[in-house]
Design a protein around this motif. Structure first.
Motif, PDB file in Angstrom:
ATOM      1  N   ASN A 150      20.817  -7.812  21.581  1.00  0.00           N
ATOM      2  CA  ASN A 150      20.261  -6.461  21.630  1.00  0.00           C
ATOM      3  C   ASN A 150      19.300  -6.236  20.461  1.00  0.00           C
ATOM      4  OD1 ASN A 150      21.797  -5.828  23.889  1.00  0.00           O
ATOM      5  ND2 ASN A 150      23.487  -4.987  22.682  1.00  0.00           N
ATOM      6  N   VAL A 151      18.157  -5.579  20.733  1.00  0.00           N
ATOM      7  CA  VAL A 151      17.135  -5.367  19.714  1.00  0.00           C
ATOM      8  C   VAL A 151      17.174  -3.921  19.240  1.00  0.00           C
ATOM      9  CG1 VAL A 151      14.707  -5.606  19.108  1.00  0.00           C
ATOM     10  CG2 VAL A 151      15.699  -7.049  20.892  1.00  0.00           C
ATOM     11  N   GLY A 152      17.369  -3.717  17.937  1.00  0.00           N
ATOM     12  CA  GLY A 152      17.337  -2.382  17.362  1.00  0.00           C
ATOM     13  C   GLY A 152      16.027  -2.118  16.643  1.00  0.00           C
ATOM     14  N   ASN A 153      15.898  -0.913  16.100  1.00  0.00           N
ATOM     15  CA  ASN A 153      14.751  -0.590  15.267  1.00  0.00           C
ATOM     16  C   ASN A 153      14.786  -1.433  13.996  1.00  0.00           C
ATOM     17  OD1 ASN A 153      14.019   1.397  17.136  1.00  0.00           O
ATOM     18  ND2 ASN A 153      15.236   2.962  16.081  1.00  0.00           N
ATOM     19  N   SER A 154      13.656  -1.511  13.297  1.00  0.00           N
ATOM     20  CA  SER A 154      13.616  -2.311  12.080  1.00  0.00           C
ATOM     21  C   SER A 154      12.764  -1.648  11.018  1.00  0.00           C
ATOM     22  CB  SER A 154      13.073  -3.719  12.369  1.00  0.00           C
ATOM     23  OG  SER A 154      11.689  -3.679  12.676  1.00  0.00           O
ATOM     24  N   VAL A 155      12.947  -2.095   9.781  1.00  0.00           N
ATOM     25  CA  VAL A 155      12.113  -1.665   8.656  1.00  0.00           C
ATOM     26  C   VAL A 155      11.523  -2.911   8.018  1.00  0.00           C
ATOM     27  CG1 VAL A 155      13.345   0.479   8.199  1.00  0.00           C
ATOM     28  CG2 VAL A 155      14.112  -1.641   7.113  1.00  0.00           C
ATOM     29  N   HIS A 156      10.324  -2.760   7.481  1.00  0.00           N
ATOM     30  CA  HIS A 156       9.611  -3.887   6.873  1.00  0.00           C
ATOM     31  C   HIS A 156       9.011  -3.451   5.550  1.00  0.00           C
ATOM     32  CE1 HIS A 156       5.638  -6.115   6.386  1.00  0.00           C
ATOM     33  NE2 HIS A 156       6.546  -7.060   6.217  1.00  0.00           N
ATOM     34  N   ALA A 157       9.121  -4.280   4.535  1.00  0.00           N
ATOM     35  CA  ALA A 157       8.522  -4.008   3.231  1.00  0.00           C
ATOM     36  C   ALA A 157       7.934  -5.305   2.690  1.00  0.00           C
ATOM     37  CB  ALA A 157       9.552  -3.442   2.256  1.00  0.00           C
ATOM     38  N   GLY A 175       7.683 -10.669   1.722  1.00  0.00           N
ATOM     39  CA  GLY A 175       8.126  -9.511   2.484  1.00  0.00           C
ATOM     40  C   GLY A 175       9.525  -9.693   3.046  1.00  0.00           C
ATOM     41  N   TYR A 176      10.034  -8.618   3.636  1.00  0.00           N
ATOM     42  CA  TYR A 176      11.394  -8.625   4.177  1.00  0.00           C
ATOM     43  C   TYR A 176      11.457  -7.662   5.355  1.00  0.00           C
ATOM     44  CZ  TYR A 176      16.491  -8.117   4.396  1.00  0.00           C
ATOM     45  OH  TYR A 176      17.795  -8.082   4.815  1.00  0.00           O
ATOM     46  N   GLN A 177      12.008  -8.139   6.486  1.00  0.00           N
ATOM     47  CA  GLN A 177      12.199  -7.288   7.660  1.00  0.00           C
ATOM     48  C   GLN A 177      13.679  -7.263   8.015  1.00  0.00           C
ATOM     49  OE1 GLN A 177       9.405  -7.862  10.800  1.00  0.00           O
ATOM     50  NE2 GLN A 177       9.998  -5.949  11.782  1.00  0.00           N
ATOM     51  N   TYR A 178      14.178  -6.041   8.240  1.00  0.00           N
ATOM     52  CA  TYR A 178      15.604  -5.842   8.519  1.00  0.00           C
ATOM     53  C   TYR A 178      15.760  -5.098   9.837  1.00  0.00           C
ATOM     54  CZ  TYR A 178      20.399  -4.092   8.074  1.00  0.00           C
ATOM     55  OH  TYR A 178      21.719  -3.781   8.289  1.00  0.00           O
ATOM     56  N   TYR A 179      16.583  -5.641  10.746  1.00  0.00           N
ATOM     57  CA  TYR A 179      16.850  -5.027  12.039  1.00  0.00           C
ATOM     58  C   TYR A 179      18.191  -4.310  12.018  1.00  0.00           C
ATOM     59  CZ  TYR A 179      12.979  -7.714  13.987  1.00  0.00           C
ATOM     60  OH  TYR A 179      11.738  -8.237  14.238  1.00  0.00           O
ATOM     61  N   PHE A 180      18.230  -3.106  12.564  1.00  0.00           N
ATOM     62  CA  PHE A 180      19.474  -2.340  12.640  1.00  0.00           C
ATOM     63  C   PHE A 180      20.296  -2.764  13.853  1.00  0.00           C
ATOM     64  CE2 PHE A 180      16.570   0.361  10.228  1.00  0.00           C
ATOM     65  CZ  PHE A 180      17.359   0.683   9.135  1.00  0.00           C
ATOM     66  N   LYS A 181      21.594  -2.509  13.766  1.00  0.00           N
ATOM     67  CA  LYS A 181      22.494  -2.871  14.851  1.00  0.00           C
ATOM     68  C   LYS A 181      22.210  -2.034  16.105  1.00  0.00           C
ATOM     69  CE  LYS A 181      26.501  -4.385  12.137  1.00  0.00           C
ATOM     70  NZ  LYS A 181      27.928  -4.133  11.857  1.00  0.00           N
ATOM     71  N   LYS A 182      22.487  -2.647  17.253  1.00  0.00           N
ATOM     72  CA  LYS A 182      22.390  -1.942  18.528  1.00  0.00           C
ATOM     73  C   LYS A 182      23.451  -2.503  19.461  1.00  0.00           C
ATOM     74  CE  LYS A 182      19.354  -0.792  22.390  1.00  0.00           C
ATOM     75  NZ  LYS A 182      18.026  -1.001  23.017  1.00  0.00           N
TER      76      LYS A 182
END
Length: 289
Positions: A150-157, A175-182
């Motif tokens: 399952n694909v959740g929203n993510s944040v990238h910095a 950089g770093y990308q983090y996906y939230f749980k879904k």
């Protein structure tokens, strides 16, 4: 192996050009003055508008993806820029590697909004400068499942720093990308780093209406984490390591620009179930308002 890969690359380039031609029939476009894949530092002038369309492809051992991406950028000040990018998926990967298309664009079906802040700039000499830029962004997927997760929203910095002159360019960043749980599932995170060296030959240093070309050697190092599932015991931080290198080219003529390039893996130390890549291709057409 080379004989098998390069005919397919030629076919994919032709396909990407056809997709791009169809996309630009009713649209103006633009990209920055920097590399195609790596992190960079330039921001738009105050009030500047930047429209871009890119045709992108990623090939694994089993399948190949094709995607169009549209990018809108606006310069709030000369050091602060907002961006919005949306995809048109032509062919999705059933099991997509976790990566980014470039500093402004995901390599998958995410819609992403980002903010660029150039927090340091030091101009010296004629056309020379050091500068550093920070990037933060948020994204929402256009697909529900990616690689059976399952694909959740993510944040990238990300943060990048670099040097530019009339002849030589260089940027490094990470950089770093983090996906939230879904639904009890979570895509693995993505730490990454990039390094770029660019050169502008003397023959292309004339002013408009002469064309202006720049050559870049780009490298990416990616360390995607494993996917996580609810109820699964995980006591280790298991990660793949992937390093890619390749050339890219940027041509400018007045308000128009074109950039194209390819990346090839030189290191693929993958965890169980991770997807092995063969190459990445991208073509950008640009127009600055």
């Amino acid at each position: 192996m080379i004989r098998k890969i390069f005919p397919k690359i030629s076919l994919n380039i032709s396909y990407l050009l056809l997709i791009l031609l169809l996309a630009v029939t009713g649209m103006a476009m633009a990209q920055g003055h920097g590399p195609l894949y790596g992190l960079q530092t330039p921001t738009l002038a105050k009030g500047g508008v930047d429209l871009n369309v890119a045709s992108m492809s990623l090939s694994t051992e089993d399948e190949t993806s094709y995607m169009l991406r549209y990018l809108f950028s606006y310069g709030i000040t000369e050091d602060l820029q907002i961006n919005l990018t949306t995809p048109t998926m032509i062919e999705r990967l059933g099991d997509a590697p976790r990566t980014r298309g470039n500093s402004n664009m995901p390599a998958n079906g995410d819609i992403e909004a980002s903010l660029w802040y150039r927090f340091f700039s030091n101009a010296f000499g004629v056309g020379k400068r050091f500068e550093s830029t920070a990037i933060v962004g948020v994204s929402a997927p256009t697909d529900d499942v990616r690689g059976q997760v399952n694909v959740g929203n993510s944040v990238h910095a990300a943060i990048s720093t670099g040097y530019a002159s009339r002849t030589w360019y260089g940027w490094i960043g990470g950089g770093y990308q983090y996906y939230f749980k879904k639904g009890g599932e979570q895509l693995g995170d993505l730490p990454y780093a990039s390094a770029v060296v660019g050169y502008r030959p003397n023959i292309f240093m004339g002013d408009y209406p002469k064309p202006d070309w720049r050559i870049f050697i780009e490298s990416l190092a990616e360390f995607p984490g494993d996917n996580k599932f609810e109820g699964q015991m995980d006591f280790t931080d298991s990660r793949s390591t992937k390093i890619l290198v390749g050339p890219s080219f940027l041509g400018l003529y007045g308000a128009w620009g074109i950039s194209f390039g390819a990346m090839f893996p030189v290191v693929q130390d993958l965890t169980l179930g991770a997807v092995k890549e063969r190459y990445r291709l991208a073509i950008n057409l640009s127009y600055w308002l």
